[in-house]
Design a protein around this motif. Structure first.
Motif, PDB file in Angstrom:
ATOM      1  N   LYS A 131      79.509  26.128  18.532  1.00  0.00           N
ATOM      2  CA  LYS A 131      79.895  24.972  17.718  1.00  0.00           C
ATOM      3  C   LYS A 131      80.993  25.355  16.720  1.00  0.00           C
ATOM      4  O   LYS A 131      81.953  24.608  16.515  1.00  0.00           O
ATOM      5  CB  LYS A 131      78.684  24.389  17.000  1.00  0.00           C
ATOM      6  CG  LYS A 131      77.706  23.684  17.929  1.00  0.00           C
ATOM      7  CD  LYS A 131      76.465  23.215  17.197  1.00  0.00           C
ATOM      8  CE  LYS A 131      76.713  22.103  16.238  1.00  0.00           C
ATOM      9  NZ  LYS A 131      76.984  20.794  16.792  1.00  0.00           N
TER      10      LYS A 131
ATOM     11  N   GLN B  67      84.502  25.732  18.269  1.00  0.00           N
ATOM     12  CA  GLN B  67      85.195  24.480  18.580  1.00  0.00           C
ATOM     13  C   GLN B  67      86.150  24.073  17.460  1.00  0.00           C
ATOM     14  O   GLN B  67      87.049  23.261  17.670  1.00  0.00           O
ATOM     15  CB  GLN B  67      84.185  23.368  18.849  1.00  0.00           C
ATOM     16  CG  GLN B  67      83.401  23.584  20.117  1.00  0.00           C
ATOM     17  CD  GLN B  67      82.219  22.634  20.275  1.00  0.00           C
ATOM     18  OE1 GLN B  67      81.872  21.888  19.370  1.00  0.00           O
ATOM     19  NE2 GLN B  67      81.597  22.681  21.442  1.00  0.00           N
TER      20      GLN B  67
ATOM     21  N   GLN C  13      73.441  25.010  23.644  1.00  0.00           N
ATOM     22  CA  GLN C  13      74.400  25.064  22.550  1.00  0.00           C
ATOM     23  C   GLN C  13      73.956  26.080  21.491  1.00  0.00           C
ATOM     24  O   GLN C  13      72.786  26.172  21.159  1.00  0.00           O
ATOM     25  CB  GLN C  13      74.505  23.672  21.914  1.00  0.00           C
ATOM     26  CG  GLN C  13      75.578  23.511  20.915  1.00  0.00           C
ATOM     27  CD  GLN C  13      76.970  23.345  21.528  1.00  0.00           C
ATOM     28  OE1 GLN C  13      77.927  23.779  20.927  1.00  0.00           O
ATOM     29  NE2 GLN C  13      77.094  22.745  22.690  1.00  0.00           N
TER      30      GLN C  13
END
Length: 178
Positions: free
Chosen positions: A55, A58, A50
């Motif tokens: 992140k 998203q 990740q």
């Protein structure tokens, strides 16, 4: 936003030994998303870890993200698998580009695959010239961009290192490197 029939798709290459190739491309991803463009990010090397960029993406409904690959490859134990995986990601990338669903596509770290000889620069350049929709923006990152890819790109930037925190013993920092 310009309609597709009024847009000139730009092909960009970010290459070189210095930091900032992907970071610059991600800035363009978020810029395009901010203009309500549909964006696709395809990462060739990262594998499943990740990142802050992923992140953040998203939070947007117009960014599609695919972190693919088998992870970092400079100490690979299975080059045949790396070639197979890279070829599969390249085929996936071509389908995403040809789908005409996206306004901007980022092929993050594809240049490494050329540098290792897993995908030929000639093949990528031929696809760009003959098959990429004329209105689609395409960004390709990674060291060792193939000369053929550089030749067909509209904008090529080479990142040159002058100084890096790693040389002072500072390891990769969250929010800066990932």
């Amino acid at each position: 936003m310009k309609t597709r029939d009024r847009r000139q798709g730009v092909v960009l290459v970010h290459t070189g030994e210095g930091k900032g190739k992907s970071s610059s491309a991600f800035g363009m991803v978020f810029r395009a998303a901010g203009w309500d463009m549909k964006v696709c990010v395809i990462q060739f090397i990262k594998g499943q870890w990740q990142t802050g960029e992923q992140k953040a993406a998203q939070r947007f409904d117009n960014i599609e993200w695919h972190a693919m690959g088998d992870g970092f490859t400079w100490d690979t134990k299975n080059p045949e698998q790396d070639i197979k995986t890279s070829r599969e990601i390249w085929e996936f990338s071509k389908q995403k580009i040809l789908s005409e669903e996206f306004d901007l596509v980022l092929l993050d770290e594809i240049n490494y695959c050329c540098g290792y000889g897993w995908i030929s620069g000639e093949e990528i350049a031929e696809f760009i010239q003959n098959d990429k929709p004329s209105w689609l923006h395409l960004i390709m990152t990674g060291r060792n961009a193939a000369p053929e890819v550089i030749d067909v790109a509209h904008t090529v930037t080479e990142m040159t290192p002058i100084k890096h925190a790693f040389q002072a013993g500072i390891k990769a920092e969250q929010g800066v490197e990932f």
